[in-house]
Design a protein around this motif. Structure first.
Motif, PDB file in Angstrom:
ATOM      1  N   GLN A  28       9.126 -12.233  -0.212  1.00 19.87           N
ATOM      2  CA  GLN A  28       7.844 -11.843  -0.764  1.00 19.87           C
ATOM      3  C   GLN A  28       7.997 -10.608  -1.659  1.00 19.87           C
ATOM      4  OE1 GLN A  28       4.724 -13.332   0.218  1.00 19.87           O
ATOM      5  NE2 GLN A  28       5.925 -14.887   1.271  1.00 19.87           N
ATOM      6  N   PHE A  29       7.046 -10.446  -2.558  1.00 19.88           N
ATOM      7  CA  PHE A  29       6.946  -9.200  -3.327  1.00 19.88           C
ATOM      8  C   PHE A  29       5.576  -8.623  -3.009  1.00 19.88           C
ATOM      9  CE2 PHE A  29       6.236  -6.770  -7.361  1.00 19.88           C
ATOM     10  CZ  PHE A  29       7.279  -5.886  -7.182  1.00 19.88           C
ATOM     11  N   ARG A  30       5.558  -7.525  -2.279  1.00 15.80           N
ATOM     12  CA  ARG A  30       4.293  -6.973  -1.796  1.00 15.80           C
ATOM     13  C   ARG A  30       4.275  -5.465  -1.976  1.00 15.80           C
ATOM     14  NH1 ARG A  30       1.248  -5.617   3.153  1.00 15.80           N
ATOM     15  NH2 ARG A  30      -0.714  -6.777   3.100  1.00 15.80           N
ATOM     16  N   ARG A  31       3.436  -5.018  -2.888  1.00 15.02           N
ATOM     17  CA  ARG A  31       3.198  -3.591  -3.110  1.00 15.02           C
ATOM     18  C   ARG A  31       1.716  -3.445  -3.395  1.00 15.02           C
ATOM     19  NH1 ARG A  31       7.618  -1.535  -7.389  1.00 15.02           N
ATOM     20  NH2 ARG A  31       6.541   0.429  -7.011  1.00 15.02           N
ATOM     21  N   LEU A  32       1.023  -2.736  -2.534  1.00 17.47           N
ATOM     22  CA  LEU A  32      -0.433  -2.718  -2.588  1.00 17.47           C
ATOM     23  C   LEU A  32      -0.992  -1.725  -3.604  1.00 17.47           C
ATOM     24  CD1 LEU A  32      -1.293  -2.988   1.215  1.00 17.47           C
ATOM     25  CD2 LEU A  32      -0.739  -4.791  -0.445  1.00 17.47           C
ATOM     26  N   ASN A  33      -0.183  -0.811  -4.070  1.00 16.45           N
ATOM     27  CA  ASN A  33      -0.660   0.230  -4.988  1.00 16.45           C
ATOM     28  C   ASN A  33       0.480   0.564  -5.944  1.00 16.45           C
ATOM     29  OD1 ASN A  33      -2.126   2.247  -6.210  1.00 16.45           O
ATOM     30  ND2 ASN A  33      -2.206   3.588  -4.435  1.00 16.45           N
ATOM     31  N   VAL A  34       0.451  -0.044  -7.116  1.00 20.45           N
ATOM     32  CA  VAL A  34       1.544   0.082  -8.080  1.00 20.45           C
ATOM     33  C   VAL A  34       1.074   0.894  -9.277  1.00 20.45           C
ATOM     34  CG1 VAL A  34       3.141  -1.155  -9.574  1.00 20.45           C
ATOM     35  CG2 VAL A  34       2.494  -2.123  -7.358  1.00 20.45           C
ATOM     36  N   ALA A  35       1.792   1.939  -9.586  1.00 19.26           N
ATOM     37  CA  ALA A  35       1.477   2.789 -10.737  1.00 19.26           C
ATOM     38  C   ALA A  35       2.667   2.807 -11.689  1.00 19.26           C
ATOM     39  CB  ALA A  35       1.164   4.210 -10.265  1.00 19.26           C
ATOM     40  N   PRO A  36       2.437   3.104 -12.960  1.00 19.31           N
ATOM     41  CA  PRO A  36       3.568   3.243 -13.889  1.00 19.31           C
ATOM     42  C   PRO A  36       4.508   4.362 -13.456  1.00 19.31           C
ATOM     43  CG  PRO A  36       1.465   3.124 -15.066  1.00 19.31           C
ATOM     44  CD  PRO A  36       1.135   3.308 -13.618  1.00 19.31           C
ATOM     45  N   ARG A  64      13.415  -8.168 -14.615  1.00 16.18           N
ATOM     46  CA  ARG A  64      12.840  -6.929 -14.118  1.00 16.18           C
ATOM     47  C   ARG A  64      12.677  -5.976 -15.291  1.00 16.18           C
ATOM     48  NH1 ARG A  64      11.410  -6.914  -8.584  1.00 16.18           N
ATOM     49  NH2 ARG A  64      12.024  -4.743  -8.395  1.00 16.18           N
ATOM     50  N   MET A  65      11.499  -5.374 -15.379  1.00 15.10           N
ATOM     51  CA  MET A  65      11.241  -4.413 -16.454  1.00 15.10           C
ATOM     52  C   MET A  65      10.574  -3.164 -15.895  1.00 15.10           C
ATOM     53  SD  MET A  65       9.908  -6.483 -19.789  1.00 15.10           S
ATOM     54  CE  MET A  65      10.632  -8.027 -20.341  1.00 15.10           C
ATOM     55  N   VAL A  66      10.826  -2.074 -16.566  1.00 16.27           N
ATOM     56  CA  VAL A  66      10.176  -0.799 -16.239  1.00 16.27           C
ATOM     57  C   VAL A  66       8.768  -0.801 -16.798  1.00 16.27           C
ATOM     58  CG1 VAL A  66      10.200   1.665 -16.861  1.00 16.27           C
ATOM     59  CG2 VAL A  66      12.291   0.559 -16.036  1.00 16.27           C
ATOM     60  N   TRP A  67       7.863  -0.213 -16.082  1.00 18.22           N
ATOM     61  CA  TRP A  67       6.508   0.059 -16.559  1.00 18.22           C
ATOM     62  C   TRP A  67       6.324   1.566 -16.529  1.00 18.22           C
ATOM     63  CZ3 TRP A  67       1.362  -0.542 -13.464  1.00 18.22           C
ATOM     64  CH2 TRP A  67       0.274  -0.545 -14.362  1.00 18.22           C
ATOM     65  N   PRO A  68       5.938   2.200 -17.648  1.00 16.36           N
ATOM     66  CA  PRO A  68       5.435   1.691 -18.915  1.00 16.36           C
ATOM     67  C   PRO A  68       6.549   1.454 -19.931  1.00 16.36           C
ATOM     68  CG  PRO A  68       5.288   4.058 -18.936  1.00 16.36           C
ATOM     69  CD  PRO A  68       5.874   3.675 -17.593  1.00 16.36           C
ATOM     70  N   HIS A 218     -14.405  -5.756  -5.717  1.00 16.28           N
ATOM     71  CA  HIS A 218     -15.080  -5.046  -4.632  1.00 16.28           C
ATOM     72  C   HIS A 218     -14.602  -3.602  -4.599  1.00 16.28           C
ATOM     73  CE1 HIS A 218     -11.642  -4.873  -1.801  1.00 16.28           C
ATOM     74  NE2 HIS A 218     -11.341  -6.084  -2.232  1.00 16.28           N
ATOM     75  N   ARG A 219     -15.452  -2.747  -4.093  1.00 18.90           N
ATOM     76  CA  ARG A 219     -15.117  -1.333  -3.972  1.00 18.90           C
ATOM     77  C   ARG A 219     -14.006  -1.149  -2.943  1.00 18.90           C
ATOM     78  NH1 ARG A 219     -20.725  -1.441  -4.435  1.00 18.90           N
ATOM     79  NH2 ARG A 219     -21.597  -0.135  -6.107  1.00 18.90           N
ATOM     80  N   VAL A 220     -13.143  -0.152  -3.193  1.00 15.82           N
ATOM     81  CA  VAL A 220     -12.085   0.169  -2.241  1.00 15.82           C
ATOM     82  C   VAL A 220     -12.089   1.665  -1.961  1.00 15.82           C
ATOM     83  CG1 VAL A 220     -10.592  -1.765  -2.881  1.00 15.82           C
ATOM     84  CG2 VAL A 220     -10.380   0.400  -4.097  1.00 15.82           C
ATOM     85  N   THR A 221     -11.340   2.032  -0.958  1.00 22.88           N
ATOM     86  CA  THR A 221     -11.240   3.426  -0.553  1.00 22.88           C
ATOM     87  C   THR A 221     -10.686   4.309  -1.673  1.00 22.88           C
ATOM     88  OG1 THR A 221     -10.109   4.954   0.975  1.00 22.88           O
ATOM     89  CG2 THR A 221      -8.976   2.897   0.463  1.00 22.88           C
ATOM     90  N   THR A 222     -11.140   5.538  -1.720  1.00 23.96           N
ATOM     91  CA  THR A 222     -10.619   6.482  -2.712  1.00 23.96           C
ATOM     92  C   THR A 222      -9.184   6.904  -2.400  1.00 23.96           C
ATOM     93  OG1 THR A 222     -11.639   8.305  -1.485  1.00 23.96           O
ATOM     94  CG2 THR A 222     -12.890   7.376  -3.335  1.00 23.96           C
ATOM     95  N   ARG A 223      -8.642   6.451  -1.288  1.00 24.52           N
ATOM     96  CA  ARG A 223      -7.237   6.755  -0.995  1.00 24.52           C
ATOM     97  C   ARG A 223      -6.303   6.094  -2.003  1.00 24.52           C
ATOM     98  NH1 ARG A 223      -5.771   7.002   5.314  1.00 24.52           N
ATOM     99  NH2 ARG A 223      -4.145   8.286   4.396  1.00 24.52           N
ATOM    100  N   VAL A 224      -6.820   5.100  -2.740  1.00 26.61           N
ATOM    101  CA  VAL A 224      -6.019   4.484  -3.790  1.00 26.61           C
ATOM    102  C   VAL A 224      -5.708   5.484  -4.900  1.00 26.61           C
ATOM    103  CG1 VAL A 224      -7.935   3.659  -5.217  1.00 26.61           C
ATOM    104  CG2 VAL A 224      -5.807   2.373  -5.186  1.00 26.61           C
ATOM    105  N   ASN A 225      -6.480   6.576  -4.975  1.00 28.66           N
ATOM    106  CA  ASN A 225      -6.228   7.581  -6.003  1.00 28.66           C
ATOM    107  C   ASN A 225      -4.839   8.195  -5.882  1.00 28.66           C
ATOM    108  OD1 ASN A 225      -8.852   7.097  -6.745  1.00 28.66           O
ATOM    109  ND2 ASN A 225      -9.679   8.972  -5.874  1.00 28.66           N
ATOM    110  N   ASN A 226      -4.273   8.142  -4.682  1.00 25.57           N
ATOM    111  CA  ASN A 226      -2.910   8.630  -4.458  1.00 25.57           C
ATOM    112  C   ASN A 226      -1.942   7.487  -4.733  1.00 25.57           C
ATOM    113  OD1 ASN A 226      -0.442   9.533  -3.544  1.00 25.57           O
ATOM    114  ND2 ASN A 226      -1.089   9.843  -1.427  1.00 25.57           N
ATOM    115  N   PRO A 227      -1.166   7.539  -5.828  1.00 26.99           N
ATOM    116  CA  PRO A 227      -0.279   6.424  -6.165  1.00 26.99           C
ATOM    117  C   PRO A 227       0.723   6.091  -5.071  1.00 26.99           C
ATOM    118  CG  PRO A 227      -0.441   7.957  -8.009  1.00 26.99           C
ATOM    119  CD  PRO A 227      -1.084   8.624  -6.815  1.00 26.99           C
TER     120      PRO A 227
END
Length: 241
Positions: A28-36, A64-68, A218-227
């Protein structure tokens, strides 16, 4: 813009849905909060994600590529300016817009276009204080497939690598309703070949807002603000708490 997202799928799902020949990797590929990729002091925390390209010799394949996106002329250094997204403008030919963007114009000129799968992306309501995050997902498709541009860069004395940016456009009604002014270009299966291997004119025609009814949110927790936060809480509907 689309600067945060999540992945939750098997490699087999990706290969089947995106029509990639060959044997997919196991698991599987599972990452719930992905940032550049981000810079912390002198160090860079690189984000590598799956993307799909196609060429005459090797056909369609996942890489596989880097973001950004890291322009070739930056010699492998993470840009100090944002290249996670490449903005298109309503009513202006993309070729005209991107010609004025040094970070992206080489990729567009060379037809270096890619597909980037995500399970969902996060957006923040620009009208609220603090800004309310939302998780945006497909209504029926197994995953979202975004239009990307890629480039290759080589650090001095190091190995070259590819990186991508997501092309953005005007929002649809859903994204306007949740207070956002941009949207990633979402591609349907019948559009993938045109984006990957079509002419510039054919690719430009695909730069449109996501179809109405194709997304839900849908709305989610503000904890997503932390990458760095990856808790299961990110999947919950904040309105039901």
């Amino acid at each position: 813009m689309c600067g945060r997202g999540g992945h939750e799928f098997s490699w087999e799902q990706v290969y089947q849905y995106l029509n990639i020949p060959g044997q997919p990797p196991a698991g599987q590929f599972r990452r719930l909060n992905v940032a550049p990729s981000t810079r912390r002091g002198q160090e860079v925390q690189w984000t590598e994600l799956p993307a799909v390209i196609e060429d005459a010799e090797d056909g369609r394949r996942m890489v596989r590529m880097v973001w950004p996106l890291v322009p070739g002329w930056l010699k492998g250094q993470l840009p100090k300016f944002s290249t996670a997204n490449c903005r298109s403008e309503a009513g202006v030919p993309f070729s005209t817009t991107v010609a004025g963007k040094p970070a992206f114009r080489t990729a567009w000129k060379r037809h270096q276009r890619c597909l980037v799968p995500f399970s969902w992306f996060y957006e923040w309501d620009q009208r609220s204080r603090p800004r309310q995050p939302w998780r945006v997902m497909p209504v029926s498709a197994p995953m979202l497939v975004f239009a990307g541009l890629w480039d290759e860069s080589s650090p001095p004395g190091g190995s070259s690598f590819r990186s991508f940016t997501l092309v953005t456009t005007e929002p649809n009604d859903l994204l306007r309703d949740i207070g956002h002014h941009r949207a990633p270009v979402l591609l349907a299966p019948e559009q993938w070949s045109a984006w990957l291997t079509g002419t510039a004119e054919q690719a430009e025609q695909l730069l449109a807002p996501p179809p109405e009814g194709s997304l839900r949110a849908h709305r989610v927790t503000t904890r997503v603000n932390n990458p760095g936060y990856q808790g299961e809480e990110l999947l919950a509907d904040a309105d039901s708490e």
